[in-house]
Design a protein around this motif. Structure first.
Motif, PDB file in Angstrom:
ATOM      1  N   LYS A  42       0.827  -1.218   0.000  1.00  0.00           N
ATOM      2  CA  LYS A  42       0.000   0.000   0.000  1.00  0.00           C
ATOM      3  C   LYS A  42       0.855   1.259   0.000  1.00  0.00           C
ATOM      4  O   LYS A  42       0.563   2.208  -0.727  1.00  0.00           O
ATOM      5  CB  LYS A  42      -0.942  -0.002   1.208  1.00  0.00           C
ATOM      6  CG  LYS A  42      -2.120  -0.914   1.047  1.00  0.00           C
ATOM      7  CD  LYS A  42      -3.075  -0.781   2.227  1.00  0.00           C
ATOM      8  CE  LYS A  42      -4.357  -1.536   1.979  1.00  0.00           C
ATOM      9  NZ  LYS A  42      -5.349  -1.322   3.039  1.00  0.00           N
ATOM     10  N   ASP A  43       1.920   1.268   0.809  1.00  0.00           N
ATOM     11  CA  ASP A  43       2.798   2.443   0.868  1.00  0.00           C
ATOM     12  C   ASP A  43       3.513   2.669  -0.458  1.00  0.00           C
ATOM     13  O   ASP A  43       3.593   3.795  -0.948  1.00  0.00           O
ATOM     14  CB  ASP A  43       3.844   2.291   1.976  1.00  0.00           C
ATOM     15  CG  ASP A  43       3.256   2.403   3.376  1.00  0.00           C
ATOM     16  OD1 ASP A  43       2.082   2.804   3.515  1.00  0.00           O
ATOM     17  OD2 ASP A  43       3.990   2.076   4.342  1.00  0.00           O
ATOM     18  N   ARG A  44       4.031   1.590  -1.036  1.00  0.00           N
ATOM     19  CA  ARG A  44       4.801   1.710  -2.281  1.00  0.00           C
ATOM     20  C   ARG A  44       3.945   2.215  -3.430  1.00  0.00           C
ATOM     21  O   ARG A  44       4.400   2.971  -4.273  1.00  0.00           O
ATOM     22  CB  ARG A  44       5.420   0.345  -2.634  1.00  0.00           C
ATOM     23  CG  ARG A  44       6.124   0.292  -3.982  1.00  0.00           C
ATOM     24  CD  ARG A  44       7.345   1.205  -3.986  1.00  0.00           C
ATOM     25  NE  ARG A  44       8.023   1.190  -5.245  1.00  0.00           N
ATOM     26  CZ  ARG A  44       7.755   2.006  -6.282  1.00  0.00           C
ATOM     27  NH1 ARG A  44       6.810   2.905  -6.175  1.00  0.00           N
ATOM     28  NH2 ARG A  44       8.436   1.923  -7.392  1.00  0.00           N
ATOM     29  N   PHE A  45       2.679   1.789  -3.461  1.00  0.00           N
ATOM     30  CA  PHE A  45       1.815   2.149  -4.581  1.00  0.00           C
ATOM     31  C   PHE A  45       0.706   3.122  -4.185  1.00  0.00           C
ATOM     32  O   PHE A  45      -0.331   3.181  -4.852  1.00  0.00           O
ATOM     33  CB  PHE A  45       1.247   0.883  -5.228  1.00  0.00           C
ATOM     34  CG  PHE A  45       2.323  -0.010  -5.780  1.00  0.00           C
ATOM     35  CD1 PHE A  45       3.095   0.388  -6.862  1.00  0.00           C
ATOM     36  CD2 PHE A  45       2.592  -1.234  -5.205  1.00  0.00           C
ATOM     37  CE1 PHE A  45       4.106  -0.419  -7.365  1.00  0.00           C
ATOM     38  CE2 PHE A  45       3.593  -2.063  -5.693  1.00  0.00           C
ATOM     39  CZ  PHE A  45       4.358  -1.652  -6.779  1.00  0.00           C
ATOM     40  N   ALA A  46       0.934   3.876  -3.125  1.00  0.00           N
ATOM     41  CA  ALA A  46      -0.044   4.892  -2.711  1.00  0.00           C
ATOM     42  C   ALA A  46      -0.277   5.848  -3.879  1.00  0.00           C
ATOM     43  O   ALA A  46       0.666   6.316  -4.517  1.00  0.00           O
ATOM     44  CB  ALA A  46       0.474   5.655  -1.494  1.00  0.00           C
ATOM     45  N   GLY A  47      -1.524   6.086  -4.170  1.00  0.00           N
ATOM     46  CA  GLY A  47      -1.866   6.963  -5.285  1.00  0.00           C
ATOM     47  C   GLY A  47      -1.973   6.257  -6.620  1.00  0.00           C
ATOM     48  O   GLY A  47      -2.386   6.868  -7.605  1.00  0.00           O
TER      49      GLY A  47
END
Length: 130
Positions: A42-47
Motif C-alpha cells: 500500500k505504501d509503495r503504490f499509494a496513489g
C-alpha cells in the motif's frame, strides 16, 4: 522467484491477512509478516489507482481467488519494472514461509485443461496412499 510468482504469492498472503483478520501488525509471527507485506504494498503504490482498486476489491471479497489473482496481475508488471521492490517482497515472503503453520500452495492450470475440483490436504507425519 520471478515477478509473476512473487506477485501471486504476495496477493495470496494479503488475501489471507484480510480474510482471517490475523493480527494488527505487531509481533514476529505470520500475522506481523502479512501485515507488513500489505502495508509495504500500500505504501509503495499509494496513489496508484489500479493497485488501490484491486486491493479494495480484494478487501470487499477476500475469499475470492479471482480477486487475489487480479491483485497479482496488477502487481506483476510493477515488480518486473522494480526488481528491488520485488526483492523486498520476496524477503517478506521468505520470512512468512518460515512461520509456523504457514503453507503456500500455488496451483497453475495451463492450456486447455479442464479441472473440476482441486483439493489441498495438509498432512503431518508419514502418509501411504495405495
Amino acid at each position: 522467484m520471478d515477478p509473476a510468482t512473487i506477485a501471486l504469492a504476495a496477493a495470496s498472503l494479503i488475501a489471507t491477512k484480510i480474510a482471517e483478520r490475523i493480527g494488527e501488525g505487531t509481533g514476529d509471527g505470520l500475522a506481523g509478516v502479512a501485515t507488513r507485506l500489505l502495508k509495504r504494498v500500500k505504501d509503495r503504490f499509494a496513489g496508484d489507482a489500479e493497485v488501490d482498486e484491486a486491493l479494495t476489491r480484494l478487501e470487499q471479497k477476500p475469499g475470492s481467488e479471482a480477486r487475489a489473482q487480479e491483485v497479482a496481475e496488477v502487481l506483476e508488471p510493477r515488480l518486473e519494472a522494480n526488481p528491488q521492490f520485488a526483492k523486498e517482497l520476496q524477503e517478506l515472503l521468505d520470512e512468512a514461509e518460515k512461520r509456523e503453520g504457514n503453507t503456500q500452495i500455488v496451483t497453475n492450470i495451463l492450456g486447455n485443461a479442464r479441472v473440476n475440483k482441486v483439493t489441498n490436504i495438509g498432512v503431518a507425519g508419514d502418509v501411504t496412499i495405495n
